[in-house]
Design a protein around this motif. Sequence first.
Motif, mmCIF file in Angstrom:
data_model
loop_
_atom_site.group_PDB
_atom_site.id
_atom_site.type_symbol
_atom_site.label_atom_id
_atom_site.label_comp_id
_atom_site.label_asym_id
_atom_site.label_seq_id
_atom_site.Cartn_x
_atom_site.Cartn_y
_atom_site.Cartn_z
ATOM 1 N N GLY A 125 -43.145 52.685 -55.554
ATOM 2 C CA GLY A 125 -43.422 53.320 -54.270
ATOM 3 C C GLY A 125 -44.107 54.663 -54.416
ATOM 4 N N VAL A 126 -43.644 55.478 -55.372
ATOM 5 C CA VAL A 126 -44.268 56.786 -55.599
ATOM 6 C C VAL A 126 -45.708 56.601 -56.067
ATOM 7 C CG1 VAL A 126 -44.200 58.870 -57.019
ATOM 8 C CG2 VAL A 126 -42.072 57.924 -56.094
ATOM 9 N N ALA A 127 -45.921 55.671 -56.993
ATOM 10 C CA ALA A 127 -47.272 55.440 -57.494
ATOM 11 C C ALA A 127 -48.184 54.902 -56.396
ATOM 12 C CB ALA A 127 -47.225 54.465 -58.671
ATOM 13 N N ALA A 128 -47.652 54.023 -55.563
ATOM 14 C CA ALA A 128 -48.466 53.446 -54.484
ATOM 15 C C ALA A 128 -48.922 54.518 -53.506
ATOM 16 C CB ALA A 128 -47.671 52.364 -53.752
ATOM 17 N N GLU A 129 -48.094 55.526 -53.275
ATOM 18 C CA GLU A 129 -48.489 56.612 -52.379
ATOM 19 C C GLU A 129 -49.725 57.346 -52.885
ATOM 20 O OE1 GLU A 129 -45.189 59.202 -51.919
ATOM 21 O OE2 GLU A 129 -44.022 57.806 -50.660
ATOM 22 N N GLN A 130 -49.941 57.313 -54.189
ATOM 23 C CA GLN A 130 -51.111 57.962 -54.778
ATOM 24 C C GLN A 130 -52.257 56.993 -55.021
ATOM 25 O OE1 GLN A 130 -51.189 61.233 -54.933
ATOM 26 N NE2 GLN A 130 -49.106 61.186 -54.088
ATOM 27 N N GLY A 131 -52.123 55.783 -54.500
ATOM 28 C CA GLY A 131 -53.218 54.826 -54.580
ATOM 29 C C GLY A 131 -53.137 53.860 -55.739
ATOM 30 N N ALA A 132 -52.047 53.856 -56.492
ATOM 31 C CA ALA A 132 -51.925 52.951 -57.635
ATOM 32 C C ALA A 132 -51.820 51.509 -57.173
ATOM 33 C CB ALA A 132 -50.701 53.316 -58.482
ATOM 34 N N GLY A 133 -52.379 50.618 -57.980
ATOM 35 C CA GLY A 133 -52.329 49.196 -57.652
ATOM 36 C C GLY A 133 -51.298 48.424 -58.437
ATOM 37 N N PHE A 134 -50.701 49.061 -59.468
ATOM 38 C CA PHE A 134 -49.718 48.347 -60.281
ATOM 39 C C PHE A 134 -48.866 49.333 -61.065
ATOM 40 C CE2 PHE A 134 -53.463 48.841 -62.982
ATOM 41 C CZ PHE A 134 -52.943 49.232 -64.209
ATOM 42 N N VAL A 135 -47.742 48.828 -61.551
ATOM 43 C CA VAL A 135 -46.904 49.509 -62.538
ATOM 44 C C VAL A 135 -46.680 48.524 -63.670
ATOM 45 C CG1 VAL A 135 -44.641 50.475 -63.066
ATOM 46 C CG2 VAL A 135 -45.742 51.028 -60.899
ATOM 47 N N LEU A 136 -47.046 48.926 -64.874
ATOM 48 C CA LEU A 136 -46.844 48.103 -66.067
ATOM 49 C C LEU A 136 -45.625 48.624 -66.806
ATOM 50 C CD1 LEU A 136 -47.617 46.127 -68.359
ATOM 51 C CD2 LEU A 136 -49.267 47.834 -69.157
ATOM 52 N N VAL A 137 -44.641 47.744 -67.036
ATOM 53 C CA VAL A 137 -43.405 48.166 -67.701
ATOM 54 C C VAL A 137 -43.249 47.457 -69.041
ATOM 55 C CG1 VAL A 137 -42.155 48.790 -65.614
ATOM 56 C CG2 VAL A 137 -42.076 46.429 -66.417
ATOM 57 N N ASN A 138 -42.409 48.051 -69.878
ATOM 58 C CA ASN A 138 -42.053 47.452 -71.163
ATOM 59 C C ASN A 138 -41.389 46.094 -70.939
ATOM 60 O OD1 ASN A 138 -39.833 49.510 -70.245
ATOM 61 N ND2 ASN A 138 -38.747 47.910 -71.375
ATOM 62 N N PRO A 139 -41.300 45.270 -71.982
ATOM 63 C CA PRO A 139 -40.582 44.003 -71.815
ATOM 64 C C PRO A 139 -39.156 44.237 -71.311
ATOM 65 C CG PRO A 139 -41.769 44.018 -73.902
ATOM 66 C CD PRO A 139 -41.867 45.406 -73.336
ATOM 67 N N LEU A 140 -38.760 43.459 -70.335
ATOM 68 C CA LEU A 140 -37.408 43.554 -69.778
ATOM 69 C C LEU A 140 -36.528 42.409 -70.274
ATOM 70 C CD1 LEU A 140 -38.289 44.542 -66.080
ATOM 71 C CD2 LEU A 140 -37.932 46.030 -68.066
ATOM 72 N N HIS A 141 -36.938 41.800 -71.380
ATOM 73 C CA HIS A 141 -36.200 40.668 -71.940
ATOM 74 C C HIS A 141 -34.758 41.059 -72.292
ATOM 75 C CE1 HIS A 141 -40.234 39.212 -72.229
ATOM 76 N NE2 HIS A 141 -40.530 39.781 -73.381
ATOM 77 N N ALA A 142 -33.907 40.053 -72.315
ATOM 78 C CA ALA A 142 -32.487 40.278 -72.605
ATOM 79 C C ALA A 142 -32.270 40.637 -74.069
ATOM 80 C CB ALA A 142 -31.677 39.039 -72.244
ATOM 81 N N ALA A 143 -31.317 41.527 -74.291
ATOM 82 C CA ALA A 143 -30.850 41.866 -75.636
ATOM 83 C C ALA A 143 -29.496 41.190 -75.850
ATOM 84 C CB ALA A 143 -30.761 43.382 -75.790
ATOM 85 N N GLU A 144 -28.696 41.732 -76.738
ATOM 86 C CA GLU A 144 -27.370 41.189 -76.981
ATOM 87 C C GLU A 144 -26.530 41.268 -75.698
ATOM 88 O OE1 GLU A 144 -29.238 42.389 -80.743
ATOM 89 O OE2 GLU A 144 -28.989 43.349 -78.796
ATOM 90 N N PRO A 145 -25.537 40.385 -75.542
ATOM 91 C CA PRO A 145 -24.781 40.337 -74.281
ATOM 92 C C PRO A 145 -23.800 41.482 -74.101
ATOM 93 C CG PRO A 145 -23.909 38.736 -75.820
ATOM 94 C CD PRO A 145 -25.143 39.292 -76.454
ATOM 95 N N GLN A 146 -23.564 42.256 -75.153
ATOM 96 C CA GLN A 146 -22.669 43.402 -75.060
ATOM 97 C C GLN A 146 -23.071 44.402 -76.145
ATOM 98 O OE1 GLN A 146 -18.758 41.819 -75.792
ATOM 99 N NE2 GLN A 146 -19.155 41.417 -77.937
ATOM 100 N N PRO A 147 -22.672 45.661 -75.991
ATOM 101 C CA PRO A 147 -23.014 46.656 -77.017
ATOM 102 C C PRO A 147 -22.359 46.311 -78.360
ATOM 103 C CG PRO A 147 -22.296 47.708 -74.978
ATOM 104 C CD PRO A 147 -21.958 46.261 -74.857
ATOM 105 N N PRO A 148 -23.019 46.747 -79.467
ATOM 106 C CA PRO A 148 -24.287 47.482 -79.514
ATOM 107 C C PRO A 148 -25.465 46.547 -79.283
ATOM 108 C CG PRO A 148 -23.496 47.051 -81.731
ATOM 109 C CD PRO A 148 -22.418 46.561 -80.811
ATOM 110 N N VAL A 149 -26.506 47.098 -78.659
ATOM 111 C CA VAL A 149 -27.701 46.306 -78.370
ATOM 112 C C VAL A 149 -28.889 46.868 -79.129
ATOM 113 C CG1 VAL A 149 -26.901 45.587 -76.096
ATOM 114 C CG2 VAL A 149 -28.239 47.675 -76.305
ATOM 115 N N GLU A 150 -29.816 45.990 -79.446
ATOM 116 C CA GLU A 150 -31.059 46.373 -80.111
ATOM 117 C C GLU A 150 -31.879 47.259 -79.176
ATOM 118 O OE1 GLU A 150 -34.306 47.115 -82.042
ATOM 119 O OE2 GLU A 150 -32.730 45.974 -83.091
ATOM 120 N N PRO A 151 -32.274 48.457 -79.621
ATOM 121 C CA PRO A 151 -33.029 49.337 -78.721
ATOM 122 C C PRO A 151 -34.461 48.887 -78.459
ATOM 123 C CG PRO A 151 -32.771 50.366 -80.880
ATOM 124 C CD PRO A 151 -31.914 49.135 -80.884
#
Length: 726
Positions: free
Chosen positions: A209-235
């Motif tokens: 929403g903040v980016a769109a207010e400045q005219g952005a057309g997209f937000v590219l994010v890091n992979p949101l894939h699942a890690a281990e089901p409980q800590p410790p998790v791979e960073p």
Amino acid sequence: MSPSETVPLHSPTPLQRLAEAHRVGATFQGWDGSLQQVRPETLVAVLAALGVAADTPEAVDASLAEAEDAPWRSLLPPVVVVRASAVEPVPLSIPAGADVEVWVDAEDGLRYTGSVDGGPAGFRTLDGIPIERVNATLPHSLPLGWHTLHARAGERTASCTLVVTPDRLSRTTALLNSRNWGLMAQLYSVRSSTSWGIGDLADLGQLAGVAAEQGAGFVLVNPLHAAEPQPPVEPSPYLPTTRRFFHPMYLRIEAIPEYARLDAESRRTVDGLAAGFQAANTTTDLLDRDASFAAKLTALELIFAVERPAQRQSDFEDYCAGQGQGLDDFALWSALAETLEPGSPEWEDAGRPGSPAARRARERLAARVEFHEWLQWLCDEQLQEAQLEATDAGMEIGIVHDLAVGVHPSGADAWALRDVLAQGISVGAPPDMFNQHGQDWSQPPWHPERLAESGYTAFRDMLRNILRHAGGIRVDHILGLFRLWWIPAGAAPGGGAYVYYDHEALIGILALEAERAGALVVGEDLGVFEPGVQEYLAERGIFGTSILWFEQTGSGPRPPEEYRRACLTTVTTHDLPPSAGYLVGEHVVLRESLGLLSRPVEEERAADSAVQESFLAMLRERGLLPRGEASVQETVEALHAFIAQSPSALLGVALADAVGERRTQNQPGTSNEYPNWRIPLADAGGRAVLLDDLAENQRFLSLVRALHRPAALGESSGISGGPGGS
């Protein structure tokens, strides 16, 4: 040279011929342009991972004969992938003289009839039976999609998956008629005052929403894939347990509808957990994923116990039914991994997916399996909400997800998809200019032959789930769909070989799933690649990637006018320091301290300074930088104004650049030597940057204005919708 060809050998040995028969490159071209031959022991090990015996001369001869006979033994190929307007003939191996029928059962329920045209294309006798090769012609009216191809030759019948893919992504054509810029962010590092110490999916919607207010057309994010089901998790988000499902760490607890239905005591517990992370949102110390995830799991357990209204329960059941066996296998792995160590003898006793032991475990852990399925449903809901927030705010594209190259060797995919992953092998990259010892990413690769025999189902399902609520997908190291650098277990990163994939099939399926989702595809096509790869990707409507510092020719920096149009162009990437750090040579200092340089640090520093100065000189010539001293902020903005002079349809701005962050998120070639993927977002003064304040962050707003700075000679930058626009 086509993308699938290796450098030809003169008088190859039988071992080299066997390698080539299984699409293993016996040679490769190094980053310095020199021709390298793969060591024989490497070829033997890679072939063994493909299930091909090559450890003795006799085994090589027998495997060569088997490879030559293999196409003649099956009536149909294991899978057929074609383009909609270029449906090529399908080779059939039939008993000599047999009558042939060919037809297609399409996924829409219609049947299409093919034909066999012309005489035999070849003969061979196998096991005393004469076999001839004929070509079947498929109807050209086949719709895009996943169909079943059938053939009957005499008394023999066979069927296989038939995939009809788009020639070119239609979304690309529309996007090439304008320009979109967007923010690139490591979501876990982007926090708000209501985060739990880690950026989450509600923060993603707010960032959009903040980016769109400045005219952005997209937000590219890091992979949101699942890690281990409980800590410790791979960073590392690039070493997930699965690429199909998502990390519940990113859930916003308070956005779950059942949170409002908690009893008073449970509500106090959850709110107390949230309050405990208020200070963590504003610290610039290393991120603590484990603490945040552990607290969220405690809250999620309480919310899971809340009875869901009938409609919510029905929605949950529909989601599980739609995800099918893949979700069930992932949830079972997650339940098992809560108490067992993957790869341990106890784990092996749990069996493989679908085995009697796994079915018994499924019954015993039914409640935990349901819990992990429920977590994925919540992720799906919140991902949908983030994408809707982005598009409702005016973004043309919305959220662009990142697809990692592979998965953890002991993760959920490695367990559930073992039949289509190669064993005893990891993937990486040979030595190059920026990683002079090569890289080992510790990930098992797709087994090209078994993946094809499976009809590419796992590859399709992975893409389909990522694209459910996305405006696009960035494919990290998309060159891996053409070839991957396979490193045998125990070998150094440089001691590998390239294994080639059917890129026509993989890219076609990628295009098909993106077409159905109405999404764009960006391929990270950086590094060493063969001639024709970038042209092929552009032909299929897949955007390439340009990083300013890598855009060099033999005579110096490439002028921005020569950049590609069908491209996501950026100043930096997550594998380099933010621009404020890069400009002062922090990447050289860091690599030297970690022992990653192959030449004296003085030489490396001098070479890096020379490259930087060549770019800055071009900026001065174009009036983007003053002739005298310029501040780091002025230089960073000038670099972005520079890429805005390119014709590239997509421009990416690292959020770290936008706020003045200097610290490196990831140093390739390291794991625990540097705290990769644990750096929270901060400004030039070392203060935490919260999403709550981003809309009024003057450095951010100034960089956005730089993207719209008039180009040299009074030309327009070509970016539609300036600050405040759409």
